[in-house]
Design a protein around this motif. Structure first.
Motif, PDB file in Angstrom:
ATOM      1  N   PHE A 133      -0.045 -16.441  24.804  1.00 17.08           N
ATOM      2  CA  PHE A 133       0.480 -14.998  24.673  1.00 17.08           C
ATOM      3  C   PHE A 133       1.585 -14.927  23.598  1.00 17.08           C
ATOM      4  CE2 PHE A 133      -1.519 -14.779  28.756  1.00 17.08           C
ATOM      5  CZ  PHE A 133      -1.884 -13.500  28.746  1.00 17.08           C
TER       6      PHE A 133
ATOM      7  N   TYR B 162      -0.962 -12.682  32.157  1.00 21.16           N
ATOM      8  CA  TYR B 162       0.518 -13.181  31.450  1.00 21.16           C
ATOM      9  C   TYR B 162       1.459 -13.531  32.297  1.00 21.16           C
ATOM     10  CZ  TYR B 162       4.632 -12.156  28.772  1.00 21.16           C
ATOM     11  OH  TYR B 162       5.640 -11.995  27.953  1.00 21.16           O
TER      12      TYR B 162
ATOM     13  N   HIS C 160       0.515  -4.801  23.686  1.00 19.12           N
ATOM     14  CA  HIS C 160       0.779  -5.495  25.040  1.00 19.12           C
ATOM     15  C   HIS C 160       1.737  -5.120  25.771  1.00 19.12           C
ATOM     16  CE1 HIS C 160       2.734  -9.432  26.397  1.00 19.12           C
ATOM     17  NE2 HIS C 160       3.957  -8.882  25.939  1.00 19.12           N
TER      18      HIS C 160
END
Ligand code: ADP
Length: 496
Positions: free
Chosen positions: A448, A485, A471
């Motif tokens: 990430f 995430y 994002h």
């Protein structure tokens, strides 16, 4: 001939469309075509010269015998026919056997590599796979030997019967010559001449027919060559459209399944990639991320829908010219047994014109190169004399440098940091932002830290695009991306 055939076959493989690489029969034919080229080409030349040699001998003995009695010639040929039949059958049998075994033989070759290659030997030793592999190879050869024993026995019996038949006919002919000569009161010299001529005719005939049977083996090989030659290649690129840059790539309702598969790997995907933007493609293993890249590269054609490059259909674009605008690093990138420079430059002939310094620096290789006495001229891979070995992460940096060196309009990075430490990854990501932001960058990564630098994140699940946005938008959406995430974040927190 060997050089010519190997060259022709390898050139052919370079032009094969990607679908053909999913077909094991092509690997088998190419393998036979290359490994048997010396044996069969020399065999063909040998057979032709032998046939000419024995042909001349046969004609001279025929000339002698035809004055005596032409029926002797017919009978001699007749006597040799069963042996010819057995030889042809035997050659065909061995060639068919080779064809049926070629996949197993390729398998064995692959396994042998696992036993001797530097990069595989650790794991082979650790899991004691060596014994398993040796046992497998032994079993294969034992089964070949037991099958061959039976076939050899069968062929030997047939050959003995054929030879016995030929001997009987020869005896008959000799008795006939003798009786005829005696009844005609021929001198002893003539009798010896005719008997010898018949004997020589027979042996030359046998040798001649054997060579004919051997030619048949070569003809079967030529059939394999013909099959390889007839494999459909990528159609002529010459008339196709060339581009000067890549401005956009659009997927319009694209669906795709791999050859021979019923399940769609990509399902009704519509996407737009635009110049100046960085994209991250995210998803679980097997979601279809790499397949998406293969479609962008034109390696496969969609089953339905279309892919447009600068608004033009991708299949109307000249691929060689298209690839000049692309830099890529794949998960299974290649380690070339060349120098560092040779690994980074795609065109070895233009070494003088190119400056690979920036690419090496951006890939984080400068420190390593400084320590090497021969710098970028250092040979890689210890299994070749003078070569040094790199770590997997250093090799990955070399592949990244190769990709950067293209300075391409489209940069494709499929899991580029899988073996790279986080410090180097951050540094490379910073360099991409600074030096390589002008074109289209497409990342596939599970990290990430690099995903979040993308202008747009595309989430793929089971072949479909299920989410798309920045994002922060996707985090707010609290969908699949947020789930992935959060999981990574939680893992880090737990460790902390
Ligand atoms: P990922 O998202 O991990 O990159 P891929 O795009 O490589 O996934 O694979 C998507 C699906 O396509 C998987 O189910 C995989 O098994 C299948 N697949 C990949 N390559 C081939 C191939 N050459 N032939 C058949 N199926 C394939």
């Amino acid at each position: 001939m060997n050089l010519f055939i190997t060259d022709k076959v390898l050139n052919k493989t370079l032009k094969l469309p990607m679908q053909k690489y999913d077909d094991s029969s092509i690997y088998n034919d190419v393998n036979i075509a290359i490994t048997r080229s010396t044996q069969n080409c020399m065999g063909l030349l040998d057979s032709i010269t032998e046939i000419l040699y024995y042909g001349v001998e046969i004609i001279s003995f025929i000339v002698i015998l035809i004055y005596f009695d032409w029926k002797i010639i017919i009978l001699s040929v007749f006597g040799a026919l069963p042996a010819l039949y057995v030889s042809i059958k035997a050659n065909k049998h061995w060639f068919i056997k080779l064809n049926t075994r070629i996949e197993k033989l390729r398998h064995i070759d692959y396994l042998k590599e696992l036993l001797i290659k530097n990069e595989y030997i650790k794991e082979t030793k650790l899991y004691n796979m060596g014994n398993k592999i040796l046992k497998y190879i032994d079993n294969c050869f034992e089964s070949f030997i037991s099958q061959d024993k039976k076939a050899r026995k069968r062929i030997s019996i047939k050959r003995t019967v054929a030879q016995f038949f030929d001997e009987m006919i020869t005896l008959l002919i000799k008795a006939w010559i003798l009786l005829l000569c005696l009844s005609q009161h021929q001198p002893v010299g003539s009798i010896v001449l005719y008997l010898n001529s018949q004997e020589n005719l027979k042996s030359s005939l046998m040798a001649f027919l054997n060579e004919l049977a051997r030619i048949q083996d070569n003809v079967l090989y030529l059939q394999v060559l013909k099959r390889v030659d007839e494999v459909e290649v990528i159609c002529e690129e010459a008339g196709k459209q060339k581009i000067s840059s890549i401005e956009s790539i659009e997927f319009r309702n694209v669906s795709f399944s791999y050859p021979g598969q019923t399940v769609m790997a990509i399902k009704n995907v519509s996407l737009m990639f635009e110049r100046g933007k960085t994209y991250s493609v995210v998803g679980l293993n097997g979601a279809g991320k790499t397949t998406l890249l293969k479609l962008i590269l034109g390696l496969y054609t969609p089953v339905t829908g279309e892919i447009l490059l600068n608004g033009l259909k991708l299949d109307e674009i000249n691929m060689e010219n298209y690839y000049l605008h692309i830099g890529a690093i794949f998960q299974d990138f290649i380690k070339y047994p060349f120098t560092i420079e040779g690994n980074v430059l795609s065109d070895l002939d233009n070494t003088q014109d190119k400056d690979i310094d920036l690419a090496l620096q951006c890939a984080g290789l400068k420190e390593l190169i400084k320590k090497l006495p021969k710098g970028i001229k250092t040979k890689l891979m210890r299994e070749w004399s003078g070569g040094i070995e790199l770590s997997q992460g250093q090799w990955q940096k070399i592949a990244i440098a190769r990709c950067f060196n293209r300075n391409a309009d489209l940069m494709i990075l499929d899991e580029p940091f899988s073996a790279i430490d986080i410090e180097s990854e951050n540094c490379i990501v910073k360099n991409i932002k600074q030096y390589f932001q002008g074109g289209i960058n497409i990342f596939i990564t599970h990290h990430f830290s690099s995903i979040s630098m993308a202008d747009e994140v595309i989430v793929i699940d089971n072949g479909r695009v299920i989410e798309q946005g920045t994002h922060s938008q996707l985090i707010e959406n609290k969908g699949k991306y947020f789930e992935l995430y959060s999981e990574q974040l939680n893992t880090l927190k737990n460790i902390g």
